[in-house]
Design a protein around this motif. Structure first.
Motif, short mmCIF file in Angstrom:
data_model
loop_
_atom_site.label_atom_id
_atom_site.label_comp_id
_atom_site.label_asym_id
_atom_site.label_seq_id
_atom_site.Cartn_x
_atom_site.Cartn_y
_atom_site.Cartn_z
N ALA A 1 9.69 63.20 42.03
CA ALA A 1 10.18 63.40 43.35
C ALA A 1 9.45 64.75 43.78
O ALA A 1 8.99 64.47 45.00
CB ALA A 1 11.51 63.63 43.51
N ARG A 2 9.01 65.81 43.20
CA ARG A 2 8.50 66.86 43.76
C ARG A 2 6.79 66.71 43.76
O ARG A 2 6.27 67.03 44.71
CB ARG A 2 8.65 68.07 42.51
CG ARG A 2 7.77 69.52 42.90
CD ARG A 2 8.48 70.54 42.20
NE ARG A 2 8.50 70.46 40.84
CZ ARG A 2 7.57 70.94 40.10
NH1 ARG A 2 6.41 71.41 40.48
NH2 ARG A 2 7.70 70.63 38.73
N ALA A 3 6.43 66.00 42.95
CA ALA A 3 4.99 65.36 42.97
C ALA A 3 4.71 64.71 44.09
O ALA A 3 3.74 64.68 45.17
CB ALA A 3 4.49 64.96 41.84
N VAL A 4 5.84 63.68 44.46
CA VAL A 4 5.54 62.92 45.86
C VAL A 4 5.58 63.62 46.89
O VAL A 4 4.82 63.59 47.87
CB VAL A 4 6.59 61.83 45.62
CG1 VAL A 4 6.61 60.80 47.05
CG2 VAL A 4 6.36 60.78 44.46
N HIS A 5 6.55 64.47 47.05
CA HIS A 5 6.76 65.43 48.03
C HIS A 5 5.70 66.25 48.48
O HIS A 5 5.26 66.63 49.69
CB HIS A 5 8.12 66.33 47.91
CG HIS A 5 8.39 67.29 48.97
ND1 HIS A 5 7.82 68.41 48.96
CD2 HIS A 5 8.92 67.26 50.25
CE1 HIS A 5 8.13 69.12 50.24
NE2 HIS A 5 8.82 68.45 50.93
N ASP A 6 5.14 66.92 47.39
CA ASP A 6 4.04 67.81 47.44
C ASP A 6 2.92 67.36 47.94
O ASP A 6 1.87 67.74 48.74
CB ASP A 6 3.74 68.76 46.26
CG ASP A 6 4.95 69.47 45.98
OD1 ASP A 6 5.75 69.58 46.81
OD2 ASP A 6 4.87 70.32 44.94
N PHE A 7 2.62 65.77 47.56
CA PHE A 7 1.53 65.34 47.99
C PHE A 7 1.60 64.78 49.45
O PHE A 7 0.54 64.93 50.31
CB PHE A 7 1.18 63.88 47.08
CG PHE A 7 0.07 63.36 47.24
CD1 PHE A 7 -1.20 63.65 46.85
CD2 PHE A 7 -0.03 62.16 48.41
CE1 PHE A 7 -2.46 62.83 47.19
CE2 PHE A 7 -1.32 61.41 48.67
CZ PHE A 7 -2.36 61.81 48.13
#
Length: 245
Positions: free
Chosen positions: A125-131
């Motif tokens: 979820a953090r990767a999706v959000h940061d992208f």
């Protein structure tokens, strides 16, 4: 009139990808770690754009040998980096073809482990959000991945499966166990309509498990995926269910 998203996992070597993209509303495109490559990604993106289908990344554990179905215990930071790497690759191809990526749905064992493991779900979820915080995160209905996505402020799609068996707690029956896969198309159709219309699924124990169905998955690599997709679209139309991303 009820609306449901119909998604398919594509770019995994099936010959029916182009035809499936005429029947679904969302495409989860393999990004190379479990299947696919730059050419298949580009092909699926182009076909999705032709059919006005929402484009999504389908990241996996690095496990081409076993189609992403091997349990792995990688650090959250490694999973974060690998997820960023894969969604970035698909986003670049989508942009070059004049489209945009709309969502992310993990594949296989990465999906299943993230459904139950908070630290893994958080990394994805953090990767999706940061992208791109405007991306939608797709995960198993009621799972830790949905919780993590909502914690990061992401829009989420809670997913149900037409051809998978369910346990009493609403989780999927592991593929190695009896009842994991539903080969009977009549049973799969009945299960799908029950989940979409009534928010429940009959588990392998005989009890009903509640599910929140926002998107239905069709496995694009299944032997009868195309025929079942056509049948499912007819059943949705007959029951006043609109298919849209």
């Amino acid at each position: 009139m009820k609306t449901i998203d119909l998604n398919a996992d594509l770019g995994e070597g099936a010959a029916s990808d182009a035809q499936l993209l005429q029947l679904v509303s969302s495409a989860n495109i393999a990004c190379g770690f479990h299947a696919g490559d730059a050419d298949t990604m580009r092909f699926c993106v182009r076909e999705a754009l032709k059919n006005d289908v929402a484009i999504g990344a389908h990241p996996s554990f690095p496990d081409r040998e076993n189609f992403g179905r091997t349990e792995m215990h990688l650090s959250p930071e490694t999973v974060y980096a690998q997820t960023l790497y894969q969604i970035g690759a698909l986003a670049a191809i989508a942009r070059a073809e004049g489209g945009i990526m709309r969502h992310v749905k993990p594949h296989g064992m990465l999906y299943n482990q993230a459904a139950k493991t908070p630290r893994l779900a958080d990394a994805i979820a953090r990767a999706v959000h940061d992208f791109d915080p405007s991306l939608r995160l797709v995960g198993l209905a009621g799972s830790e991945l949905i919780v993590a996505g909502q914690r990061y402020g992401l829009a989420t799609y809670e997913e149900v499966f037409a051809d998978r068996g369910y346990q009493a707690d609403g989780s999927l029956v592991p593929r190695a166990q009896p009842g994991a896969l539903i080969d009977d198309s009549d049973k799969a159709l009945t299960q799908t309509l029950e989940m979409v219309q009534h928010g429940r699924v009959l588990s392998i124990t005989g009890s009903w498990a509640p599910v929140h169905a926002q998107t239905v998955c069709l496995h694009g690599d299944g032997e009868h995926a195309l025929a079942f997709a056509r049948r499912l679209r007819v059943a949705f139309a007959e029951n006043g269910i609109t298919v849209a991303a």
